[in-house]
Each structure stands twice: as structure tokens, then as C-alpha cells.
Design an enzyme around this catalytic site. Structure first.
Site, PDB file in Angstrom:
ATOM      1  N   ASP A  99       4.241 -42.470 -72.780  1.00  0.00           N
ATOM      2  CA  ASP A  99       4.435 -41.878 -73.959  1.00  0.00           C
ATOM      3  C   ASP A  99       3.397 -42.340 -75.086  1.00  0.00           C
ATOM      4  O   ASP A  99       3.552 -41.954 -76.392  1.00  0.00           O
ATOM      5  CB  ASP A  99       5.799 -41.995 -74.281  1.00  0.00           C
ATOM      6  CG  ASP A  99       6.263 -43.513 -74.578  1.00  0.00           C
ATOM      7  OD1 ASP A  99       5.336 -44.300 -74.174  1.00  0.00           O
ATOM      8  OD2 ASP A  99       7.186 -43.733 -75.213  1.00  0.00           O
ATOM      9  N   CYS A 102       2.587 -47.487 -73.860  1.00  0.00           N
ATOM     10  CA  CYS A 102       2.528 -48.223 -72.785  1.00  0.00           C
ATOM     11  C   CYS A 102       2.368 -49.586 -72.850  1.00  0.00           C
ATOM     12  O   CYS A 102       2.910 -50.403 -72.091  1.00  0.00           O
ATOM     13  CB  CYS A 102       1.822 -47.515 -71.623  1.00  0.00           C
ATOM     14  SG  CYS A 102       0.101 -47.514 -71.822  1.00  0.00           S
ATOM     15  N   HIS A 208      -3.696 -46.222 -68.748  1.00  0.00           N
ATOM     16  CA  HIS A 208      -2.474 -46.718 -68.735  1.00  0.00           C
ATOM     17  C   HIS A 208      -2.144 -48.113 -68.403  1.00  0.00           C
ATOM     18  O   HIS A 208      -3.008 -48.785 -67.805  1.00  0.00           O
ATOM     19  CB  HIS A 208      -1.596 -45.794 -67.702  1.00  0.00           C
ATOM     20  CG  HIS A 208      -0.142 -46.092 -67.696  1.00  0.00           C
ATOM     21  ND1 HIS A 208       0.680 -45.685 -68.719  1.00  0.00           N
ATOM     22  CD2 HIS A 208       0.742 -46.451 -66.639  1.00  0.00           C
ATOM     23  CE1 HIS A 208       2.035 -45.997 -68.509  1.00  0.00           C
ATOM     24  NE2 HIS A 208       1.975 -46.479 -67.171  1.00  0.00           N
TER      25      HIS A 208
END
Length: 230
Positions: A99, A102, A208
Site C-alpha cells: 500500500d 511496505c 517492495h
């Protein structure tokens, strides 16, 4: 003149009261965190992951902002490379929500065993960046106030400058297994103190962060008491 003086005095009093309230909240914040740490025995790092990767050389860490997001082909290759490295060293990822928070969620998981404390981690990191500007601003290629304003926002991606600030603020060695082609492993050390804990993250380059554990030891996330942190 008198009216102006009185208004200034009132404004000063209001500002002072606001400052005291803010200070009080900060104190409550830190006390709450201390209580969480005292209650959770498994916060203590046993060093197993560090021993597993002790033979790897870590390059000197230079804080930097995020680079360009790779295209689909490069991102796929990077993810495969990271997965192979994790398998080689018998590491597993706790999957973190994608979102935009991370990095802060992964840090919160490692610090407090609860990714939902990401707002608290972000707040402390931004406070570190603001109060020790001279330490970090040389690594930020944009106007520093704009950078701070951006990092305050939920959903703003963390970078390697915020990782350094987190290491400094929480007194932690942050160990990052990466998907970089030429760098498998990065250690980020506090600038002015010896680390009191280790935090383990995986980094799929510019895409990520996840929280790292030994394979078979990823914790389950049972509902926990909610603490006021934000």
C-alpha cells in the site's frame, strides 16, 4: 501596542500549551512502546539469521532516495534473483501489504511484531530526519523541506535514507537481502551508537519490502491488544 502585545502573549501561551501537549503525547508514546517491548520476550534477536549470512560481505551503505521503477521484464528477473537468494540461505518472507507503506510496515513487524504500527515508525523516522537534518540532507537531491513533507504522508515509499534514519532512531542494525544484481546483502548501521538489535528485511529493488525470518519460523499474526501509538 497593548492589544498587539496581549494577542502575542495569548498566542505564545497557546503555542506553549500546544508544545506541552505534544511533548506529553510523545512521552506517552515512548512509554507505551517501552511497555510493549517489556511484555514481548520474542523481541530479543537470537542472531541466527546473522550467523547464516555472516560469510557475506556487505558493501558500505550510502543512503539514497528511490530510483526508477524497473520495467516488467527487469522486475521479474529481480524477483527471481531475490527468491533464489532467500532459498539459498533458508530465509522466508512475511508478506507485507503493498500500500506504499511496505518499508515502514516491514520495520514495524521487525520492531514490534505488528506491521500495523507502521504509522508510529514513520512518525519517528520523519522526526529523526527533521531533527538531524545535517546528517541526511546531503543524500537528498530535492529541497529538504519538500522531502520531509512528502515522507510524512501515508503511502509514500520509504527509501535508503529513511532506512538509515530508522537505524539511527531505533538503535538497530538493519540487514537487507536484496535483488540487486551486484549486491546480495546490505547492512545499515546506526551512525553514533552500537546496535542493540537486528532487523531483517528483503528488498525487491525499487518495488517492495518484506519482513524476513528463518524458513519455517514465520510468525502467525494473532489479534493483539491495540495500543495508542498514533
Amino acid at each position: 501596542m497593548t492589544e498587539h502585545y496581549d494577542n502575542t502573549s495569548a498566542s505564545s501561551s497557546s503555542s506553549s500549551s500546544s508544545s506541552l501537549n505534544s511533548s506529553s503525547h510523545e512521552t506517552e508514546d515512548d512509554q507505551t512502546i517501552a511497555g510493549i517491548l517489556a511484555e514481548e520476550e520474542n523481541f530479543k534477536n537470537d542472531g541466527k539469521l546473522g550467523k547464516r549470512l555472516s560469510h557475506l560481505d556487505s558493501i558500505p551503505h550510502t543512503p539514497r532516495v528511490n530510483g526508477e521503477i524497473p520495467d516488467v521484464n527487469d522486475a521479474t528477473l529481480d524477483h527471481e534473483r531475490l527468491s533464489e537468494r532467500l532459498a539459498t540461505y533458508d530465509l522466508a518472507e512475511l508478506q507485507i501489504e503493498r500500500d506504499g507503506n511496505c518499508q515502514f510496515r516491514a520495520l514495524a513487524d521487525q520492531l514490534f511484531h505488528n506491521p500495523d504500527y507502521h504509522k508510529h515508525v514513520r512518525k519517528k523516522v520523519v522526526k529523526q530526519l527533521k531533527h538531524f537534518r545535517k546528517t541526511y540532507e546531503g543524500y537528498v537531491p530535492l529541497e529538504y523541506k519538500s522531502y520531509l513533507k512528502k515522507m510524512k504522508k501515508l503511502g509514500e515509499w520509504g527509501d535508503h535514507v529513511t532506512l538509515q534514519a530508522a537505524a539511527d532512531r531505533f538503535g538497530a542494525k538493519i540487514c537487507v537481502v536484496t535483488s540487486f544484481r551486484d549486491t546480495c546483502y546490505i547492512e545499515i548501521l546506526p551512525n553514533d551508537k552500537n546496535p542493540s538489535r537486528e532487523l531483517w528485511l528483503s528488498f525487491w529493488s525499487e518495488v517492495h519490502y518484506n519482513s524476513l525470518y528463518a524458513s519455517g519460523e514465520i510468525p502467525t499474526r494473532a489479534p493483539k491488544k491495540k495500543y495508542w501509538l498514533f
